[in-house]
Every structure is written in C-alpha cells, then in structure tokens.
Write an enzyme that holds these catalytic residues in place. Structure first.
Site, short mmCIF file in Angstrom:
data_model
loop_
_atom_site.label_atom_id
_atom_site.label_comp_id
_atom_site.label_asym_id
_atom_site.label_seq_id
_atom_site.Cartn_x
_atom_site.Cartn_y
_atom_site.Cartn_z
N ARG A 8 0.89 -1.17 0.00
CA ARG A 8 0.00 0.00 0.00
C ARG A 8 0.92 1.21 0.00
O ARG A 8 1.71 1.40 0.94
CB ARG A 8 -0.90 0.00 1.24
N HIS A 32 -7.43 1.03 -6.38
CA HIS A 32 -7.59 0.12 -5.24
C HIS A 32 -8.27 -1.17 -5.76
O HIS A 32 -9.42 -1.46 -5.45
CB HIS A 32 -8.44 0.80 -4.15
N GLN A 72 -10.08 -3.94 -3.46
CA GLN A 72 -11.39 -3.54 -2.98
C GLN A 72 -12.46 -3.83 -4.03
O GLN A 72 -13.56 -4.29 -3.73
CB GLN A 72 -11.39 -2.04 -2.64
N ASP A 121 -17.46 7.10 -1.54
CA ASP A 121 -16.24 6.93 -0.75
C ASP A 121 -15.96 8.27 -0.06
O ASP A 121 -16.60 9.29 -0.36
CB ASP A 121 -15.07 6.52 -1.68
N CYS A 150 -16.38 1.43 0.48
CA CYS A 150 -15.22 0.60 0.83
C CYS A 150 -14.82 0.73 2.29
O CYS A 150 -14.13 -0.13 2.82
CB CYS A 150 -14.04 0.96 -0.08
N ARG A 184 -13.55 -8.66 1.59
CA ARG A 184 -12.14 -8.38 1.36
C ARG A 184 -11.32 -9.63 1.64
O ARG A 184 -10.38 -9.97 0.93
CB ARG A 184 -11.65 -7.22 2.26
N1 NVA Z 1 -10.12 6.71 -1.27
C1 NVA Z 1 -9.72 6.23 0.03
C2 NVA Z 1 -9.88 4.75 0.11
C3 NVA Z 1 -9.56 4.17 1.48
C4 NVA Z 1 -9.66 2.69 1.52
C5 NVA Z 1 -8.28 6.64 0.29
O1 NVA Z 1 -7.44 6.48 -0.59
O2 NVA Z 1 -8.00 7.12 1.39
N1 CP Z 2 -11.23 -0.26 2.38
C1 CP Z 2 -9.96 -0.32 2.80
O1 CP Z 2 -9.03 -0.55 2.05
O2 CP Z 2 -9.82 -0.14 4.15
P1 CP Z 2 -8.44 0.06 4.93
O3 CP Z 2 -7.90 1.41 4.55
O4 CP Z 2 -8.84 0.01 6.38
O5 CP Z 2 -7.50 -1.03 4.56
#
Ligand code: NVA
Ligand code: CP
Length: 315
Positions: free
Chosen positions: A115, A142, A145, A233, A272, A300
C-alpha cells in the site's frame, strides 16, 4: 576442481495483481469464482491449507485496518504466514530503494502486497521483485477492494454484467478502479462528481477506447436513475492536501435517502470504508436496509484469498 557455470534460466514473469485494466476479464472472473468457492469452504482441489509453506510480506506506507487484517487472516487461515513492514519502522523510511527492497523481500517470501502513494512505486516494486506483487491501494487505484465489491454485488443481486452502478462523490482511486471494473466485468457505470474532481482523463479515454459503458456527469439525480447499486467513498482520501474546500464542492453529491429513492427500489448501497457519516453519505443510508457495507468488508478476506490463489499459481 570442476567449475560449474550456472546456466541462465528464463524466469517466468510473476503473476502480479497490479490493476484491473492490465488483467484479462477471464482471469478476474476466475479469481471471483475462486473467492466465492473459498467463502463457501469449497476449496479448489479439496485442499483447505493451500498456502502452507507460503509467506506474504505486506508493506504499508499509508494506514489500514481492513487491508491489513483481511490479508493476514486470509493468508493464515489457509495455512500461510505473513510479515508486516511499515515505512517508518523499516529501512524504506531511511531511504533504502524500492528496487532493493523488492530484490531482498523476494528472497524471503512468496508474494508481496504493498500500500503506497504513487503508482510508480508499485510498478518499480513489481519490476524488481521476482515474486508476485499485489496492489493494496495507491493514490490512483484500489483493485483488491473492487474484487470484493464485485463479489458482494453478485451475492446480493446476481451477475453484475449488464447491471448499472452509480458512483456519487469524489473521482478518486476507488472511482478509477470502478471504471476499470466496469470495462472488465461489462457493466454500466455512471459517475457523478464535480468537474474538477473527475477521474483522470487517461482513465476515461481508456474506458471509452475499450467500448466501456462509463458516463461522467455532475448530476447525481440523473446518474442514479435505474441504478442497481449506489457507491461512494470518503471526500478526503489519504494523502489529499487541497487548497480548496472539498466539503463545499462535494456536498450536493452526498448519498442520502432521497437520492437512494431515485435509484431502483431494491438498489444496494456500497462503500469501501472507512466512512464519514454526515459527509459522503447519511447515517440513515449506511446503517439502513439497503446497505451491504459489512458484507463488503467481510468479502475483502475472501476476495484476497482468491487473488492469492491466483498469484501463488494455485489456480
Ligand atoms: N479513497 C480512500 C480509500 C480508502 C480505503 C483513500 O485512498 O483514502
Ligand atoms: N477499504 C480499505 O481498504 O480499508 P483500509 O484502509 O482500512 O485497509
């Protein structure tokens, strides 16, 4: 003494899971069906511990709850092992290159999940790793997800092909992966977002070039008509640092009960997570009868087990 010169061997390209747009629809469908089977405890080849002897390294340069726990439990419950590296407590935080990190981790583990911030770092890791790399979120996409989201949609509403999904909110990394998914799984996607927060032009062009049924507008009321699923989101993603007021711009894209009523009567709501009640959706929507967000979060785990089967060459 006989000197043995090693014969160069052509190493097979690892089966990376980097983004949905660079995967085939057939592989993605195979992963989804595997995920559903594993959730039903109908294990491929009858092996309930397929990951025995396999290890996954997870690199986090951004926070996580779901991704971290679901990958760890998903790996361990099928017999595998995991190790977690966070940027600040590893040499990545002191400047060791992504390429060297990839080379070293490849000597210890069978798969790497990352990540990170820029897509470029993910690609660099994949380029230098000799084991599969999984995208656990970047600023741009992502995909893990989305596999859970497609699986969740199909559990509740049957095959997603030909259905209509509406996104209302920020055109962020999740929106881009929804566009990739719409093309690869062949469903309609209406995106309602402010013009200056639309998904990247190259992503929209790619979808159009592929014949995808993806529409972008700034009219949520129009976009939700006939929708089988409404999705949104957070208005502020990890790493967003804007000089303008996002809340001001995104307020009229909030998913509330009134907007839900303009979709199909049995439309489901997805997110998500993490969610911010009162911003991107009201509490009545996320905690209401049309919301499937907890199934989505659970999936997930199963979706990533399907991805790991594929990456580890077990399908
Ligand atoms: N769009 C959000 C998704 C979190 C899982 C982010 O990147 O923070
Ligand atoms: N939806 C998702 O990826 O959650 P986290 O940021 O908690 O991993």
């Amino acid at each position: 003494m006989t000197v043995v010169t090693p014969t160069p061997v052509a190493l097979a390209t690892p089966k990376h899971f980097l983004d949905l747009d660079i995967m085939s629809g057939a592989d993605l469908r195979r992963i989804i069906e595997t995920s559903k089977a594993v959730k039903a405890k109908d294990f491929p080849n009858g092996n309930a511990k397929p990951f025995a002897g396999k290890a996954l390294a997870m690199i986090f340069e951004k926070p996580s709850t779901r991704t971290r726990v679901s990958f760890e439990i998903g790996m361990k419950s099928l017999g595998g092992d995991v190790v977690v590296l966070e940027r600040e407590s590893s040499q990545l935080g002191r400047g060791e290159t992504v390429a060297d990190t990839a080379r070293v981790l490849s000597r210890y583990v069978d798969c790497i999940m990352v990540r990170t911030t820029r897509e470029q770092k993910l690609m660099e890791l994949a380029e230098h790793a000799t084991v599969p790399v999984i995208n656990g979120l970047t600023d741009r996409t992502h995909p893990c997800q989305l596999m859970a989201d497609v699986m969740t949609f199909e559990e509740h509403r049957g095959p997603i092909q030909g259905k209509r999904v509406t996104w209302s909110g920020d055109g962020n990394n999740m929106a881009t992966s929804w566009i990739h998914a719409a093309v690869r799984f062949d469903f309609e996607l209406n995106i309602a977002c402010p013009a200056n927060l639309a998904p990247p032009r190259d992503v929209i062009n790619w979808a159009q070039g592929q014949g995808g049924k993806v529409k972008i507008s700034d009219n949520p009321q129009e976009a939700v008509k006939g929708a089988d699923c409404i999705v949104t989101d957070t208005w502020v993603s990890m790493g967003d640092a804007d000089s303008f007021d996002r809340t001001e711009q995104l307020r009229r894209f909030q998913v509330d009960e009134k907007l839900m009523k303009q979709a199909k009567p049995d439309a489901i709501f997805m997110h998500c997570l993490p969610a911010h009640r009162g911003d991107e959706m009201t509490a009545a929507v996320i905690d209401g009868p049309q919301s499937v967000v907890w199934d989505e979060a659970e999936n997930r785990l199963h979706a990533q087990q399907g991805i790991l089967y594929w990456c580890l060459g077990l399908l």
